[in-house]
Design a protein around this motif. Sequence first.
Motif, PDB file in Angstrom:
ATOM      1  N   ASP A 189       1.041  -1.125  -0.073  1.00  0.00           N
ATOM      2  CA  ASP A 189      -0.147  -0.080   0.074  1.00  0.00           C
ATOM      3  C   ASP A 189       0.909   1.276   0.062  1.00  0.00           C
ATOM      4  O   ASP A 189       2.033   1.145   0.382  1.00  0.00           O
ATOM      5  CB  ASP A 189      -1.019   0.006   1.137  1.00  0.00           C
ATOM      6  N   GLU A 190       0.165   2.361  -0.382  1.00  0.00           N
ATOM      7  CA  GLU A 190       1.045   3.434  -0.489  1.00  0.00           C
ATOM      8  C   GLU A 190       1.612   4.148   0.916  1.00  0.00           C
ATOM      9  O   GLU A 190       2.484   4.718   0.671  1.00  0.00           O
ATOM     10  CB  GLU A 190       0.191   4.718  -1.191  1.00  0.00           C
ATOM     11  N   ALA A 191       0.786   3.890   1.906  1.00  0.00           N
ATOM     12  CA  ALA A 191       1.435   4.070   3.013  1.00  0.00           C
ATOM     13  C   ALA A 191       2.781   3.580   3.510  1.00  0.00           C
ATOM     14  O   ALA A 191       3.756   4.379   3.833  1.00  0.00           O
ATOM     15  CB  ALA A 191       0.314   3.839   4.142  1.00  0.00           C
TER      16      ALA A 191
ATOM     17  N   SER B  86       6.270   5.619   3.531  1.00  0.00           N
ATOM     18  CA  SER B  86       7.165   5.644   4.928  1.00  0.00           C
ATOM     19  C   SER B  86       8.586   5.345   4.641  1.00  0.00           C
ATOM     20  O   SER B  86       9.358   6.037   5.357  1.00  0.00           O
ATOM     21  CB  SER B  86       6.321   4.819   5.841  1.00  0.00           C
ATOM     22  N   LEU B  87       8.792   4.266   3.698  1.00  0.00           N
ATOM     23  CA  LEU B  87       9.988   3.827   3.510  1.00  0.00           C
ATOM     24  C   LEU B  87      10.718   4.932   2.866  1.00  0.00           C
ATOM     25  O   LEU B  87      11.831   5.202   3.095  1.00  0.00           O
ATOM     26  CB  LEU B  87      10.211   2.494   2.515  1.00  0.00           C
ATOM     27  N   ARG B  88      10.197   5.626   1.751  1.00  0.00           N
ATOM     28  CA  ARG B  88      10.787   6.515   1.105  1.00  0.00           C
ATOM     29  C   ARG B  88      11.295   7.784   2.009  1.00  0.00           C
ATOM     30  O   ARG B  88      12.446   8.448   1.836  1.00  0.00           O
ATOM     31  CB  ARG B  88      10.215   7.093  -0.068  1.00  0.00           C
ATOM     32  N   SER B  89      10.503   8.180   2.854  1.00  0.00           N
ATOM     33  CA  SER B  89      10.655   9.213   3.835  1.00  0.00           C
ATOM     34  C   SER B  89      11.877   9.080   4.905  1.00  0.00           C
ATOM     35  O   SER B  89      12.515   9.820   5.146  1.00  0.00           O
ATOM     36  CB  SER B  89       9.432   9.632   4.766  1.00  0.00           C
TER      37      SER B  89
ATOM     38  N   GLU C  14       7.334   9.500 -11.208  1.00  0.00           N
ATOM     39  CA  GLU C  14       5.650   9.475 -10.800  1.00  0.00           C
ATOM     40  C   GLU C  14       5.615   9.457  -9.091  1.00  0.00           C
ATOM     41  O   GLU C  14       4.844  10.497  -8.594  1.00  0.00           O
ATOM     42  CB  GLU C  14       4.958   8.347 -11.377  1.00  0.00           C
ATOM     43  N   ARG C  15       6.000   8.495  -8.650  1.00  0.00           N
ATOM     44  CA  ARG C  15       5.686   8.244  -7.167  1.00  0.00           C
ATOM     45  C   ARG C  15       6.659   9.085  -6.114  1.00  0.00           C
ATOM     46  O   ARG C  15       6.561   9.053  -5.030  1.00  0.00           O
ATOM     47  CB  ARG C  15       5.424   7.047  -6.941  1.00  0.00           C
ATOM     48  N   TRP C  16       8.024   9.127  -6.705  1.00  0.00           N
ATOM     49  CA  TRP C  16       8.974   9.785  -5.683  1.00  0.00           C
ATOM     50  C   TRP C  16       9.717  10.566  -6.538  1.00  0.00           C
ATOM     51  O   TRP C  16      10.915  10.583  -6.754  1.00  0.00           O
ATOM     52  CB  TRP C  16      10.052   8.675  -5.267  1.00  0.00           C
TER      53      TRP C  16
END
Length: 604
Positions: free
Chosen positions: A75-77, A81-84, A122-124
Motif C-alpha cells: 500500500d502507498e502508506a 514511509s520507506l521513502r521518507s 511519478e511516485r518519488w
Amino acid sequence: VAGFSRAVLLSFDLQADQNLRSQANVSLDALKASPEVWSFCAQAFRASGEDRVKFWCLQAMVDAVREPGRWEAADEARRSSLRSSLTEWVASKGGPATDEQAYVKNKFAQLVVALVRADYPERWPDVFLSLLGALGRGEVAVDIFLRVLSAVHEEVVTSEVPTFNPSVAARVKDGMREQCIGQIVEAWYTILSEFAERNPPLVALCLEVVRHYAVWVDIGLVASPRFLELFLAFVQREALHEGACACLTAVVVKRMDPAVKLEHLGSLRVVELLAAANEAMCASGMELSEAFADLAAAISLELLDCWDRLSARGADAGAESAAALLRGSMPLLLRALAAESLEVSQCTTTFLHAYLGRLRKLQLTAEQLALHEDQLQLLLVHLARRCVCPDDFSSFESMSGGGGAAAGVGPWTKEGSGGGDPDDEDASFVEYRREMGTLFRSVARVHPALACDFVQSTLRSMLDSLKTSRWAHVEVALWLMYQLGEGLSDGAVREKGGLFEQMMLSLLASPAASHPHQAVGMIYFEILVRYYRFFLQQPAALPDALRTFLDGRGIRSRHAALRRRACVLLLRFVKQTLKAPTMALLEAAAQILDVLRSQPSGAR
C-alpha cells in the motif's frame, strides 16, 4: 530490535553453534517474507549501531523491493514511509562523525536506486532534489549523493547488466533531464572545485560519475570552458589523472554530426590545451598513462572521422580544418606510441591503422602527401625504435622456426616453435612487434619513397657502425629492410639500379652475416630468401650468398637454433635461385652432405 540484532550477528558467525544459527536464519527468513519487512528493517537500520545489522536490513529491503510484484502490491502508506525514512537518514549525514562503512553506503545507494527504478519520477519525484538539498551538510552527504548517482548508472542506465530495461532507463533519464540534471551538474562542479585539495578520493568518485553521465546528458553542460579547465588541471595530478582523462574522453567521443563535432572540438581548443598539459606532465616527470594515451587516440580518431565524413559530403573547407587539427594532435599520439610501456603504446594502434588506411584510400597527390610527410617520418622513427628487442629478451630458440619473418616479426614467432612457450613478457613483445610491422608496411604503401629513404639511411648507419652497435639495433635495421619488401610493389623492389638494389649490394658487401648474435644471422638469411629475385638479376652475387648459408655463419653455426633455421631457409633459397645444375649447386650439395655425415647417427 535487540533480539533481531543477535539473530543477524549469529547468521554471519560461521563459528557459532549450528542449531542457534539455523534458528536465527529461520526467524530472519520469516521477517523477509513478512509485509512488515520494510517498516521493521527501516527502523532497525536507523536504530542499530552495528554495521552488519545495517547491511542486513538494507539487503533485505533491496530483495523485497526487487521481488516481482511485491513492491507494487504494497500500500502507498508503506511505500511513502520507506521513502521518507531513507530521505531522513541522508539528511542526518554531514561531517566525518556521521560517516558509515563503505559497504553500508553502497548498499544504501542500491536500495535508493531499486526504489528509483520502481517509483521515479511519478511516485518519488523529489528523490534527487532531496539528495541535492543535503549536500551542504558535509562530505558524508556528498559521498552518498555520488554513490547513488553511480548506482543509477550501474543498475538502471548501462545496458551491460542482465537486469537492463530500456523503458525504465529512458523513464529515469527523461525524468532527470526534465527535473534536476542541471542542478546535478552544478553540484558536480562545486564538488570538483571545493574538494580537490582536501578530499581527492571524493573528487575521483565524482569524476567517475561525470564520465558515465556525459554519455547521455546535454554535452554542453559538461563540455564547457570551466569544466575543461578543471579536467586539464586534474590530468596533471596523479590521484585524479585517470578520472580526468576518462571525463575528457567521454566529452570528446560524444556522438554528433561531424560539422558540429568539429566546431565543438575547435571551440574547446582541446588539442592545444592537451598539448600544453602534456608539456607540463613531461616537465614534472609524470609518466604517460594508458588513460592519457586513450584520450589522445580518442581525439585523433574523432578528428579523423570528421575529416572522412566531411570529405564524403564535399565539405572541403571543414574537411581541411579537421585534417589540420588532426596534424596538430599527432605529436600527442606519437609520444604515446613511443612510451616505454607496451600497454600505453598499444593504445595508439587502432587510430594509426585507421589514419594510414585513410591516407591510402585518398590516393593523395604528391602535394597533398607532403602535408603529412613530417608525421609519417616521425611515425617511422618511432616504429623502428619500438621494434628494438628489449635487453632482457631471451626467447630466441623457443621462438625461431616455422613462420619466421614471414609472419611479420622476423624470426620471432610462436608457430613452429622448437621449444616451450616463451615467458609472458617475450610473448607480449612478439605480438606487439607484429603489430608495429603491420603499421610500418602500411606507411611504406602510403609513401614508398619516404619508407625506402628511411630504411636505407637506417641500414647504412648500422652497417657503418656494425662493430660498435648493439645487436638489437643491427637486427632491427635488417628487420625493417625485410618488412619493406612486403610494403612496396614488385616493381619498386625489382627496379634496376634502384634504392632496393643498392641496399642489397651494401648488405652483401658488409660483414653482417658474420655478426656473433644469432638474431642478426637469422634475419639476414630471411632477407636473402625473401629477395631471391635480386640474385636472379645479379647472379654474380649468388655464390657468396650460398657460402654464408654453408659455413659457420649458417648450417655450421655454433647456435643450434640458427643452424636449424639456416637449413630450412637454404632449401628454399636453392629451390628459388638454382634452376639448373651449376657449380654453386654442386658445392652446396657437397657441403650439406658433409654436415649430415658429421651428425651423430641418432640425429640423422
